[in-house]
Write a protein that holds these residues in place. Structure first.
Motif, PDB file in Angstrom:
ATOM      1  N   ARG A   1      93.413  51.413 -29.856  1.00 59.51           N
ATOM      2  CA  ARG A   1      92.861  50.368 -30.710  1.00 59.51           C
ATOM      3  C   ARG A   1      91.736  49.588 -30.027  1.00 59.51           C
ATOM      4  N   GLU A   2      91.945  49.266 -28.758  1.00 51.77           N
ATOM      5  CA  GLU A   2      90.975  48.426 -28.056  1.00 51.77           C
ATOM      6  C   GLU A   2      89.638  49.135 -27.831  1.00 51.77           C
ATOM      7  N   ASN A   3      89.607  50.454 -27.974  1.00 49.47           N
ATOM      8  CA  ASN A   3      88.330  51.180 -27.858  1.00 49.47           C
ATOM      9  C   ASN A   3      87.597  51.290 -29.190  1.00 49.47           C
ATOM     10  N   LEU A   4      88.209  50.818 -30.269  1.00 51.08           N
ATOM     11  CA  LEU A   4      87.658  51.045 -31.610  1.00 51.08           C
ATOM     12  C   LEU A   4      86.947  49.817 -32.166  1.00 51.08           C
ATOM     13  N   TYR A   5      86.939  48.743 -31.389  1.00 53.13           N
ATOM     14  CA  TYR A   5      86.294  47.512 -31.868  1.00 53.13           C
ATOM     15  C   TYR A   5      84.807  47.745 -32.117  1.00 53.13           C
ATOM     16  N   GLY A   6      84.346  47.247 -33.250  1.00 51.91           N
ATOM     17  CA  GLY A   6      82.931  47.367 -33.582  1.00 51.91           C
ATOM     18  C   GLY A   6      82.562  48.648 -34.312  1.00 51.91           C
ATOM     19  N   GLN A   7      83.476  49.603 -34.376  1.00 51.14           N
ATOM     20  CA  GLN A   7      83.194  50.868 -35.088  1.00 51.14           C
ATOM     21  C   GLN A   7      83.693  50.796 -36.529  1.00 51.14           C
ATOM     22  N   ASP A   8      82.892  51.332 -37.456  1.00 49.28           N
ATOM     23  CA  ASP A   8      83.397  51.474 -38.816  1.00 49.28           C
ATOM     24  C   ASP A   8      84.591  52.431 -38.801  1.00 49.28           C
ATOM     25  N   GLU A   9      85.480  52.270 -39.765  1.00 47.78           N
ATOM     26  CA  GLU A   9      86.700  53.092 -39.781  1.00 47.78           C
ATOM     27  C   GLU A   9      86.378  54.592 -39.853  1.00 47.78           C
ATOM     28  N   ILE A  10      85.341  54.948 -40.607  1.00 49.52           N
ATOM     29  CA  ILE A  10      85.013  56.363 -40.784  1.00 49.52           C
ATOM     30  C   ILE A  10      84.515  56.978 -39.472  1.00 49.52           C
ATOM     31  N   VAL A  11      83.935  56.138 -38.611  1.00 50.70           N
ATOM     32  CA  VAL A  11      83.505  56.605 -37.286  1.00 50.70           C
ATOM     33  C   VAL A  11      84.706  56.674 -36.346  1.00 50.70           C
ATOM     34  N   ALA A  12      85.523  55.647 -36.392  1.00 46.28           N
ATOM     35  CA  ALA A  12      86.690  55.596 -35.502  1.00 46.28           C
ATOM     36  C   ALA A  12      87.684  56.719 -35.817  1.00 46.28           C
ATOM     37  N   PHE A  13      87.827  57.039 -37.100  1.00 47.56           N
ATOM     38  CA  PHE A  13      88.816  58.044 -37.529  1.00 47.56           C
ATOM     39  C   PHE A  13      88.151  59.095 -38.425  1.00 47.56           C
ATOM     40  N   PRO A  14      87.494  60.097 -37.841  1.00 45.99           N
ATOM     41  CA  PRO A  14      86.791  61.100 -38.668  1.00 45.99           C
ATOM     42  C   PRO A  14      87.739  61.832 -39.627  1.00 45.99           C
ATOM     43  N   ASN A  15      89.035  61.928 -39.285  1.00 52.13           N
ATOM     44  CA  ASN A  15      89.990  62.607 -40.169  1.00 52.13           C
ATOM     45  C   ASN A  15      90.770  61.618 -41.041  1.00 52.13           C
ATOM     46  N   GLY A  16      90.323  60.374 -41.045  1.00 51.32           N
ATOM     47  CA  GLY A  16      91.078  59.316 -41.732  1.00 51.32           C
ATOM     48  C   GLY A  16      91.255  59.557 -43.219  1.00 51.32           C
ATOM     49  N   ARG A  17      90.208  60.012 -43.876  1.00 54.94           N
ATOM     50  CA  ARG A  17      90.307  60.235 -45.332  1.00 54.94           C
ATOM     51  C   ARG A  17      91.318  61.332 -45.654  1.00 54.94           C
ATOM     52  N   THR A  18      91.331  62.374 -44.823  1.00 53.45           N
ATOM     53  CA  THR A  18      92.303  63.457 -45.036  1.00 53.45           C
ATOM     54  C   THR A  18      93.725  62.915 -44.904  1.00 53.45           C
TER      55      THR A  18
END
Lengths: 174, 174
Positions: A36-53
């Protein structure tokens, strides 16, 4: 009629810990461990490329962890406000029934009449909105609280009041 | 931004022929044949004592017939209005995904962003509402059209404009 102020509460990222759930799904499906602490400032789609799936998999929203202090604080707030849970769920039709049952499990003090699953929240009216997305808060005619999540953490508040956790919400609203 | 007027359209009894579907389910489950013309003036719960049970069966809303002229008229209206389909579905959680897929099949020109499945429609804002229930129209801040169904046919209009079919709606709104 109800004269209490109407509080519109988002689900994902405000009641449900979607970051925690996405990190867990990513680890299970690809073996990649995200922090989590590495994901600050990133849009969710960038942080989790497989998020929509993952978000359209049955069970994803049904088993999401609850955000700390959300249950107790919302229960207390429900004595003073008319609460509606409003989730932009329609992009992921497999989530609709999972979200209903998740709320029924964790927030059983919210009646079914006060649940809304929608696409675009511009159609919603109320007095106060708590949400982690600008696209929802920016079009709301009322007081807005921006719930901090990594995707909005380095952005300007855009006129919204930022809250970092449910204890801060409690202090503001009670 | 969209400067079109926002039209809020109910699903059950306005787009979906729930009377037709309840009559079919009652015949299949109990052998009792009901006739629409005998149900005028009766509340739905009186006309269909098993209606709630059927409404929570998977497939009930998925296979409901479409009301005459609803598809073509709504498609034409969608060129001139911002249309939101708003259904009070939350009482029947098994209907949520069925309703999404039914809309996707019959009204595929309505984007998922413009679908709302809710409990209580008091939370919805828009310019015009078409609905067959007073409990929805009475709290709406805008123009209201009461779509005639047997359960409201012998009631006073209560300040709402009554429409009998989609041709009348077309004449009023286009």
């Amino acid at each position: 009629m109800n004269n209490q102020k109407r509080l519109i509460v988002d689900m994902d990222g405000v009641l449900a810990d979607i970051y925690g759930q996405l990190i867990r799904y990513e680890l299970q499906s690809s073996g990649t461990e995200l922090f989590r602490e590495n994901l600050y400032g990133q849009d969710e789609i960038v942080a989790f490329p497989n998020g929509r799936t993952h978000a359209n998999e049955k069970g994803f929203f049904r088993t999401a962890p609850v955000i700390e202090d959300a249950v107790d604080t919302l229960k207390e707030l429900s004595q003073h406000y008319e609460i509606f849970i409003v989730s932009a769920a329609m992009e992921f039709p497999n989530s609709l029934e999972d979200k209903y049952h998740w709320l029924d499990e964790h927030f059983d003090f919210i009646p079914w009449k006060n649940i809304v699953l929608c696409g675009d929240k511009r159609v919603i009216r109320g007095d106060i909105m708590i949400d982690d997305h600008f696209k929802n808060l920016d079009y709301f005619d009322g007081t807005t609280l921006l719930f901090e999540q990594p995707h909005n953490s380095e952005k300007d508040n855009n006129g919204h009041r930022r809250v970092r956790n449910w204890k801060e919400i409690r202090d503001l609203l009670l």
